[in-house]
Design a protein around this motif. Structure first.
Motif, PDB file in Angstrom:
ATOM      1  N   UNK A   1       0.855  -1.182   0.000  1.00  0.00           N
ATOM      2  CA  UNK A   1       0.000   0.000   0.000  1.00  0.00           C
ATOM      3  C   UNK A   1       0.895   1.238   0.000  1.00  0.00           C
ATOM      4  N   UNK A   2       1.443   1.530  -1.172  1.00  0.00           N
ATOM      5  CA  UNK A   2       2.394   2.624  -1.306  1.00  0.00           C
ATOM      6  C   UNK A   2       2.202   3.319  -2.636  1.00  0.00           C
ATOM      7  N   UNK A   3       2.755   4.514  -2.771  1.00  0.00           N
ATOM      8  CA  UNK A   3       2.426   5.385  -3.895  1.00  0.00           C
ATOM      9  C   UNK A   3       2.811   4.798  -5.243  1.00  0.00           C
ATOM     10  N   UNK A   4       4.012   4.239  -5.365  1.00  0.00           N
ATOM     11  CA  UNK A   4       4.438   3.696  -6.660  1.00  0.00           C
ATOM     12  C   UNK A   4       3.477   2.617  -7.139  1.00  0.00           C
ATOM     13  N   UNK A   5       3.091   1.722  -6.245  1.00  0.00           N
ATOM     14  CA  UNK A   5       2.163   0.647  -6.615  1.00  0.00           C
ATOM     15  C   UNK A   5       0.769   1.190  -6.859  1.00  0.00           C
ATOM     16  N   UNK A   6       0.321   2.160  -6.060  1.00  0.00           N
ATOM     17  CA  UNK A   6      -1.011   2.722  -6.220  1.00  0.00           C
ATOM     18  C   UNK A   6      -1.171   3.483  -7.516  1.00  0.00           C
ATOM     19  N   UNK A   7      -0.197   4.332  -7.852  1.00  0.00           N
ATOM     20  CA  UNK A   7      -0.274   5.069  -9.104  1.00  0.00           C
ATOM     21  C   UNK A   7      -0.190   4.119 -10.298  1.00  0.00           C
ATOM     22  N   UNK A   8       0.596   3.049 -10.149  1.00  0.00           N
ATOM     23  CA  UNK A   8       0.663   2.060 -11.219  1.00  0.00           C
ATOM     24  C   UNK A   8      -0.672   1.355 -11.397  1.00  0.00           C
ATOM     25  N   UNK A   9      -1.370   1.068 -10.300  1.00  0.00           N
ATOM     26  CA  UNK A   9      -2.692   0.452 -10.396  1.00  0.00           C
ATOM     27  C   UNK A   9      -3.665   1.368 -11.121  1.00  0.00           C
ATOM     28  N   UNK A  10      -3.622   2.660 -10.799  1.00  0.00           N
ATOM     29  CA  UNK A  10      -4.498   3.625 -11.461  1.00  0.00           C
ATOM     30  C   UNK A  10      -4.162   3.723 -12.939  1.00  0.00           C
ATOM     31  N   UNK A  11      -2.871   3.773 -13.263  1.00  0.00           N
ATOM     32  CA  UNK A  11      -2.469   4.000 -14.642  1.00  0.00           C
ATOM     33  C   UNK A  11      -2.563   2.794 -15.546  1.00  0.00           C
TER      34      UNK A  11
END
Length: 378
Positions: free
Chosen positions: A79-89
């Protein structure tokens, strides 16, 4: 040992952009979240660090956000930004998009920092040596939408223009670099009014949570600014306009009594070749033949502070999603440690800045995993 698992009843952060594009009627996208249809222009606004539990606890500081409160999403591990933004993108879980942490090991390169796209913990820029488009080669949702004829904008900080992470997971739209809340709001309003799609990002709430703690006076004042940002966009929505507000993770304030300093515990470094991740989600890469010993030592030492598992156990438990690509598997630690409660696994010598922070995220607790889906449409 009973391991935490993702809640099958909750939709995933990766479902948001496909659903918005599906609601807009864009060919090739499914409205997985059953959002209102016949949408002309839309924005997905990601507020970094806005966990569902945090919003609910501080609803008095965010009347507009609280008024839009609907279902919760889960963000996956880590649950971290790199993984979260990748999920969105990308619309994928971390086992598919491959950005499995704040930092992780790339075979042939070493441990890299996914946010800064450089060696971890320090080193020169890697964008030429390790092209982001090769680290994450899947077409992004923004590339697919643009190919389908949609006008796509990515609205975020000017400092992130052409960054490694931007190129890896947010490529495909026209990038609009902004400086503050004012031009962020104005750019979003223009994109929606022009019947296009935009993704927008605000990061200061997360920053203040790290520095002062989630729920601190500074954090609450920033939440009020975020609420005003959303209010200004909602007030300007044209007929057929939609705003979906989400987050990449929540946050917890770590307890000093539950902090483990790896650099001060020599047994935790025995047989270890490299360490990635962050204080609440660690990837431990072991030397040849040391896997069993490292797993046993970390499991015994962190028995009260973390769930400690092998790579195979983490994959089998679905932490990285239902599918883990063959190219992604080596990026995951041979040993994975996910912090329990309010614990943190720091490295004060190697990571002095990260180790000094008050607020952290990355693990599998509900405070970190659950984020709100806030939808406004006209």
């Amino acid at each position: 040992m009973e391991l935490p698992q993702h809640d099958p009843s909750l939709p995933h952060l990766a479902d948001v952009v496909p659903s918005v594009l599906g609601a807009m009627g864009v060919t090739g996208f499914d409205n997985r979240l059953d959002l209102p249809g016949e949408i002309a222009g839309a924005c997905v606004l990601l507020v970094d660090g806005l966990g569902a539990e945090l919003l609910d606890a501080h609803a008095a500081d965010a009347a507009v956000l609280a008024g839009l409160r609907g279902r919760s999403l889960q963000v996956g591990f880590p649950s971290t930004t790199a993984a979260g933004l990748a999920a969105v993108g990308t619309g994928c879980r971390s086992g598919e998009h491959g950005l499995v942490g704040y930092s992780f090991r790339l075979p042939g390169t070493g441990v890299v920092n996914a946010l800064r796209w450089r060696p971890h913990p320090w080193g020169d820029d890697l964008r030429d040596e390790v092209p982001p488009e090769q680290v994450q080669p899947r077409p992004t949702l923004f590339e697919r939408a643009a190919a389908a004829g949609v006008t796509v904008h990515v609205i975020s900080g000017a400092e992130f223009t052409n960054s490694g992470l931007t190129r890896a997971v947010l490529r495909g739209g026209r990038y609009i670099g902004v400086q503050a809340l004012g031009d962020l709001a104005a750019s979003v309003r223009t994109a929606i009014a022009d019947n296009g799609f935009c993704y927008a990002y605000h990061g200061e709430l997360d920053l203040l949570g790290h520095l002062y703690g989630p729920g601190s006076p500074a954090w609450r004042m920033q939440l009020r600014h975020v609420d005003r940002l959303v209010e200004s966009v909602v007030e300007s929505l044209p007929p057929g306009g939609l705003l979906a507000v989400v987050a990449d993770h929540g946050m917890v304030e770590v307890a000093p009594s539950d902090i483990v300093d790896v650099d001060a515990c020599s047994s935790l470094l025995d047989g270890v070749a490299a360490i990635g991740g962050e204080p609440r989600a660690r990837h431990v890469y072991v030397a040849d033949g040391a896997g069993d010993d490292v797993l046993a030592t970390w499991r015994e030492t962190l028995a009260e502070q973390a769930w400690v598992v092998s790579r195979e156990e983490a994959v089998a438990a679905g932490w990285f999603g239902e599918r883990v690509g063959d190219d992604v598997r080596p990026r995951i630690g041979d040993v994975v440690a996910a912090a329990r409660g309010a614990a943190a696994i720091v490295r004060r010598n190697v990571e002095p800045l990260e180790s000094s922070l008050i607020g952290h995220h990355g693990s599998l607790t509900s405070a970190e995993q659950r984020v709100p889906l806030l939808v406004a449409c006209v």
